[in-house]
Design an enzyme around this catalytic site. Sequence first.
Site, PDB file in Angstrom:
ATOM      1  N   GLN A 173     -35.704 -10.552  16.979  1.00 25.02           N
ATOM      2  CA  GLN A 173     -35.921 -10.678  15.473  1.00 25.02           C
ATOM      3  C   GLN A 173     -37.291 -10.312  15.145  1.00 25.02           C
ATOM      4  OE1 GLN A 173     -33.205 -11.187  13.168  1.00 25.02           O
ATOM      5  NE2 GLN A 173     -34.811 -10.647  11.859  1.00 25.02           N
TER       6      GLN A 173
ATOM      7  N   LYS B 147     -25.956 -13.178  11.976  1.00 28.66           N
ATOM      8  CA  LYS B 147     -25.767 -12.364  13.142  1.00 28.66           C
ATOM      9  C   LYS B 147     -24.580 -13.089  13.846  1.00 28.66           C
ATOM     10  CE  LYS B 147     -29.815  -9.678  12.437  1.00 28.66           C
ATOM     11  NZ  LYS B 147     -30.940  -9.500  12.569  1.00 28.66           N
TER      12      LYS B 147
ATOM     13  N   ASP C 271     -31.179  -1.943  17.527  1.00 31.89           N
ATOM     14  CA  ASP C 271     -31.811  -1.806  16.530  1.00 31.89           C
ATOM     15  C   ASP C 271     -32.304  -0.407  16.276  1.00 31.89           C
ATOM     16  OD1 ASP C 271     -32.077  -4.023  14.649  1.00 31.89           O
ATOM     17  OD2 ASP C 271     -33.578  -4.921  15.660  1.00 31.89           O
TER      18      ASP C 271
END
Length: 282
Positions: free
Chosen positions: A96, A52, A119
């Site tokens: 995460q 990322k 997300d």
Amino acid sequence: MYKIIDGKQISAEIKEEMKKEVAALNESGVSVGLAVVLVGNDPASKVYIGNKKKACEALGIVSSEYLLPEDTSEQSLLELVDKLNRDDSVDGILVQLPLPRHLDEKKIINAISPDKDVDAFHPINVGKIMIGDYIFAPCTPAGIIELIERSGISLEGKSCVVIGRSNIVGKPMSMLLLHKNATVTICHSRTKNLAEVVSSADVVVAAVGKPKFVTANMVKEGAVVIDVGINRMADGKLCGDVNFDAVAPKCSYITPVPGGVGPMTIAMLMKNTVAAAKQKQK
Ligand code: NDP
């Protein structure tokens, strides 16, 4: 003859478009920032956040990484999320997953500002997807829509069967397909006559987490098959949820594993981060 939907190529196209958008924002004095938080030392998570970071650098997105020890308390993680929520240079926040067991994932996700929830796991964003009024959609299902549409496949009126009903793939996938005017059926572990249901589909999305679950007898001639599965086999190789060799000859289009859905996830994270920055300008 079937066509392969090339996720590497399509994700590269999207990243190139995002690079241009970031450059245009920079020119108007706006920078784009993504904060990534990792708690603990999970090796797979470290690889993901490394990828990322690389993608952000390539696109001109300012990435900040917060690597917290495994024994981080819920309180200090919530305080970090709060600080990032209030930081104007941060457009997107990604915590995460999975988190270490002592941390309540739901509580952490709910603490992220919905405007920075790139997300799209926050209940407000989940609700917005439900009513079709959304800026972010979860990266994997959003990436699948891009794969399908950029391959020139229309979803309007098509019969789509999604195998899997998880909150991060199956359910949002079904909603996004519905918003594209597809007729959607969701299958799961209690579905009766699954093979029969799947074999009626024009488009099959397999998100089961079981290697080679979808076999040739389940797939209609000419169907589009999207394989979300990432299963690590004993020999270390990746295998999808679809028995590719047997199923591909029946398909019009199919995604490979690796190189299909996988590469789209980061591209869509970049797209969501740029969308968050643009939304902030409004
Ligand atoms: P989950 O384990 O959360 O969900 C799996 C779903 O499959 C469940 O809804 C389950 O049904 C259903 N299922 C399990 N067994 C059967 C069966 N025998 N028949 C029918 N349905 C069944 O997985 P995820 O949704 O998180 O992920 C699915 C796959 O996609 C995994 O391989 C994962 O690694 C991969 N993945 C890939 C990503 C990418 O970037 N390419 C991103 C995210 C995931 P029930 O609800 O009834 O238990």
